[in-house]
Design an enzyme around this catalytic site. Structure first.
Site, PDB file in Angstrom:
ATOM      1  N   ARG A  43       0.882  -1.172   0.000  1.00 45.60           N
ATOM      2  CA  ARG A  43       0.000   0.000   0.000  1.00 45.60           C
ATOM      3  C   ARG A  43       0.912   1.214   0.000  1.00 45.60           C
ATOM      4  O   ARG A  43       1.609   1.487   0.970  1.00 45.60           O
ATOM      5  CB  ARG A  43      -0.912   0.015   1.218  1.00 45.60           C
ATOM      6  CG  ARG A  43      -1.917   1.168   1.153  1.00 45.60           C
ATOM      7  CD  ARG A  43      -2.922   1.104   2.289  1.00 45.60           C
ATOM      8  NE  ARG A  43      -3.904   2.144   2.123  1.00 45.60           N
ATOM      9  CZ  ARG A  43      -3.711   3.427   2.459  1.00 45.60           C
ATOM     10  NH1 ARG A  43      -2.556   3.812   2.973  1.00 45.60           N
ATOM     11  NH2 ARG A  43      -4.662   4.321   2.274  1.00 45.60           N
ATOM     12  N   GLY A  44       0.942   1.918  -1.117  1.00 42.85           N
ATOM     13  CA  GLY A  44       1.875   3.012  -1.332  1.00 42.85           C
ATOM     14  C   GLY A  44       2.004   4.019  -0.206  1.00 42.85           C
ATOM     15  O   GLY A  44       3.115   4.285   0.257  1.00 42.85           O
ATOM     16  N   GLU A 110      -4.648  -7.747  -5.757  1.00 43.42           N
ATOM     17  CA  GLU A 110      -3.318  -8.245  -6.113  1.00 43.42           C
ATOM     18  C   GLU A 110      -2.978  -9.490  -5.303  1.00 43.42           C
ATOM     19  O   GLU A 110      -2.486 -10.480  -5.849  1.00 43.42           O
ATOM     20  CB  GLU A 110      -2.253  -7.173  -5.856  1.00 43.42           C
ATOM     21  CG  GLU A 110      -2.287  -6.027  -6.823  1.00 43.42           C
ATOM     22  CD  GLU A 110      -1.314  -4.909  -6.462  1.00 43.42           C
ATOM     23  OE1 GLU A 110      -0.510  -5.073  -5.514  1.00 43.42           O
ATOM     24  OE2 GLU A 110      -1.335  -3.864  -7.132  1.00 43.42           O
TER      25      GLU A 110
END
Length: 185
Positions: A43-44, A110
């Site tokens: 999670r960026g 993902e």
């Protein structure tokens, strides 16, 4: 575009990226299929700067073909296709699970696709406990309440999607991985 595939167990698996596709599924990608050794799922906002990009850079310098979204996706690439290709081609997946990881439908989709490929997954528990994911508690439980609200209000996800995401988190929590409790440890 096919929405399901058959697993090796004789059951059909739904494409986890269907929940992220735009309503007009006629979009074609100019993406040239690249092959990767490692896919980094993260999670960026939680981990990109402190963990995902430094890991990516180290692996790249070692000659290991690694995918992280920002440096690897080129202008004009259709994002869902680029990610699916990277996950499907990678022989190793690294899942960086962080406090707000479960809020991201992208991360969960993902992870679901990573499990469908049956490639090795190495979890990195970054400032979280594996039990938070195994038992869907704390921030993880809060995130799933929000996903369930979206499912009811917007019809964006199905109950099947949400259940599949929970199962993936429960499964990944049982894999031997790394625990990073503080940034400087």
């Amino acid at each position: 575009m096919a929405s399901t595939s058959t697993s090796g167990r004789g059951e059909e698996e739904r494409d986890p990226f269907l929940v992220l596709e735009p309503p007009n599924k006629k979009i074609k990608s100019s993406l040239t299929a690249k092959q990767y050794d490692v896919f980094i799922n993260h999670r960026g906002p939680d981990t990109k700067t402190d963990l995902a990009l430094p890991l990516y850079n180290s692996l790249q310098q070692a000659g290991i073909r690694t995918y992280v979204d920002a440096p690897e996706t080129e202008l004009g690439d259709y994002f869902p296709s680029a990610i699916k290709n990277a996950i499907s081609s990678a022989t190793l997946h690294i899942a960086i699970l962080s406090p707000r990881y479960a809020e991201s439908a992208w991360c969960l989709a993902e992870l679901s696709l990573m499990f469908q490929t049956r490639a090795r997954i190495i979890p990195v528990f970054y400032r979280v406990q594996p039990s938070d994911f195994r038992y869907i508690k704390n921030e993880v439980a809060d995130a799933f309440r929000k996903h369930e609200e979206k499912e009811k209000e917007e019809g964006r996800y199905t109950k099947h999607d949400i259940q599949q995401w929970k199962e993936c988190l429960e499964n990944v929590s049982g894999i031997k991985g790394y625990e990073i409790k503080e940034q400087n440890e």
